[in-house]
Write a protein that holds these residues in place. Structure first.
Motif, PDB file in Angstrom:
ATOM      1  N   UNK A 250     -34.461  18.127 -92.068  1.00 30.03           N
ATOM      2  CA  UNK A 250     -35.208  16.879 -92.231  1.00 30.03           C
ATOM      3  C   UNK A 250     -34.352  15.838 -92.955  1.00 30.03           C
ATOM      4  N   UNK A 251     -33.682  16.277 -94.023  1.00 29.38           N
ATOM      5  CA  UNK A 251     -32.854  15.340 -94.778  1.00 29.38           C
ATOM      6  C   UNK A 251     -31.682  14.842 -93.962  1.00 29.38           C
ATOM      7  N   UNK A 252     -31.058  15.740 -93.198  1.00 27.92           N
ATOM      8  CA  UNK A 252     -29.880  15.312 -92.444  1.00 27.92           C
ATOM      9  C   UNK A 252     -30.297  14.314 -91.371  1.00 27.92           C
ATOM     10  N   UNK A 253     -31.491  14.489 -90.843  1.00 24.65           N
ATOM     11  CA  UNK A 253     -32.027  13.541 -89.879  1.00 24.65           C
ATOM     12  C   UNK A 253     -32.233  12.188 -90.541  1.00 24.65           C
ATOM     13  N   UNK A 254     -32.612  12.236 -91.785  1.00 25.02           N
ATOM     14  CA  UNK A 254     -32.971  11.049 -92.547  1.00 25.02           C
ATOM     15  C   UNK A 254     -31.772  10.137 -92.795  1.00 25.02           C
ATOM     16  N   UNK A 255     -30.620  10.734 -93.135  1.00 24.35           N
ATOM     17  CA  UNK A 255     -29.496   9.860 -93.462  1.00 24.35           C
ATOM     18  C   UNK A 255     -28.459   9.784 -92.359  1.00 24.35           C
ATOM     19  N   UNK A 256     -28.643  10.536 -91.297  1.00 24.56           N
ATOM     20  CA  UNK A 256     -27.674  10.480 -90.206  1.00 24.56           C
ATOM     21  C   UNK A 256     -27.770   9.122 -89.507  1.00 24.56           C
TER      22      UNK A 256
ATOM     23  N   UNK B 124     -31.576  11.969-104.543  1.00 20.80           N
ATOM     24  CA  UNK B 124     -30.829  13.199-104.821  1.00 20.80           C
ATOM     25  C   UNK B 124     -30.770  14.103-103.597  1.00 20.80           C
ATOM     26  N   UNK B 125     -31.899  14.226-102.899  1.00 18.22           N
ATOM     27  CA  UNK B 125     -31.856  15.135-101.758  1.00 18.22           C
ATOM     28  C   UNK B 125     -31.177  14.499-100.553  1.00 18.22           C
ATOM     29  N   UNK B 126     -31.294  13.181-100.400  1.00 20.90           N
ATOM     30  CA  UNK B 126     -30.629  12.543 -99.259  1.00 20.90           C
ATOM     31  C   UNK B 126     -29.116  12.493 -99.455  1.00 20.90           C
ATOM     32  N   UNK B 127     -28.679  12.240-100.671  1.00 21.62           N
ATOM     33  CA  UNK B 127     -27.247  12.028-100.901  1.00 21.62           C
ATOM     34  C   UNK B 127     -26.540  13.322-101.278  1.00 21.62           C
ATOM     35  N   UNK B 128     -27.159  14.099-102.158  1.00 22.57           N
ATOM     36  CA  UNK B 128     -26.490  15.316-102.631  1.00 22.57           C
ATOM     37  C   UNK B 128     -27.072  16.579-102.038  1.00 22.57           C
ATOM     38  N   UNK B 129     -28.264  16.480-101.459  1.00 22.76           N
ATOM     39  CA  UNK B 129     -28.892  17.685-100.937  1.00 22.76           C
ATOM     40  C   UNK B 129     -29.288  18.659-102.030  1.00 22.76           C
TER      41      UNK B 129
END
Ligand code: CA
Length: 237
Positions: free
Chosen positions: A120-126, A183-188
């Protein structure tokens, strides 16, 4: 739609079997390899959405796979699996570029939650196809693809983390982003870790891009809620 393709790198057959079974139950497509060498080869030839990577592998170990992978691809998400209680290894994994980690033994439920969270996060910032990767604000112009910022102070070569943070801000322009989201979008990582790192990053963004870093108009603190990026400048007409 094609199923999401996950690479599992795990040399313990029992663990691998359980993970494959559950991932496939959830509708994921899984490729399984048992060594670091095979993992690197597979990654070089297939576009995976996620790599689930065991730390202890015969031959090239998980940590080294992680480092090599990060050198060639800054975006492919990695879920790192470590043995129980090895705090140092967990930190090592994150430093080597893993997006998240799980300590063995873990429950399958927890595992699936982490997998879905990372995806979900990788989808968010890709960056999406055709999405603007250049942005101009104040006296700055930034090219995220080239990782270069042109500012009144000169040209700045941006790091991967800086690009991830800027991309997150730009794609959510005008919205308040909580510390947890950043934090979760940038650093996971989960929101209870590395909070100083986030603040230090914001300080750096202001030094780079604000005319007066002490009175920011683009990278704003929203008290008690998080941060907000404003392209036009908060005090501009
Ligand atoms: Ca192992």
């Amino acid at each position: 739609m094609n199923p999401v393709h996950i690479l599992l790198v795990e040399d313990e057959p029992n663990i691998a079997r359980g993970l494959i079974f559950n991932l496939e139950e959830e509708g994921f497509r899984v490729s399984h390899v048992e060594s670091g060498e095979e993992a690197l080869e597979a990654i070089g030839t297939h576009p995976f959405a996620l790599v689930v990577l065991d730390r202890m592998l015969p031959g090239i170990d998980g940590l080294e796979v992680c480092r090599r992978l990060r050198r060639s691809d800054g975006r492919l998400p990695i879920l790192f699996l470590t043995a129980r209680g090895e705090e140092a290894e967990r930190v090592e994994g994150l430093l080597a570029g893993a997006d998240d980690y799980l300590t063995k033994p873990f429950s399958l439920e927890e595992f699936l939650l982490r997998v879905k969270g990372i995806l979900r996060r990788s989808e968010w910032y890709r960056p999406e196809q055709g999405r603007e990767e250049r942005i101009t604000f104040g006296a700055n112009s930034i090219d995220l693809q080239e990782q270069i910022a042109r500012t009144p102070q000169g040209e700045i070569a941006l790091t991967d983390l800086e690009v991830r943070m800027l991309r997150t801000f730009f794609h959510h322009e005008g919205e308040v982003l909580s510390r947890a989201e950043l934090l979760s979008a940038v650093w996971g990582v989960s929101p209870d870790t590395e909070t100083r790192t986030l603040d230090n990053f914001i300080v750096r963004m202001r030094k780079y891009f604000e005319t007066d870093p002490a009175a920011p108009v683009h990278f704003l603190t929203v008290r008690g809620r998080g941060y907000r990026f404003v392209k036009k400048g908060a005090y501009a007409p």
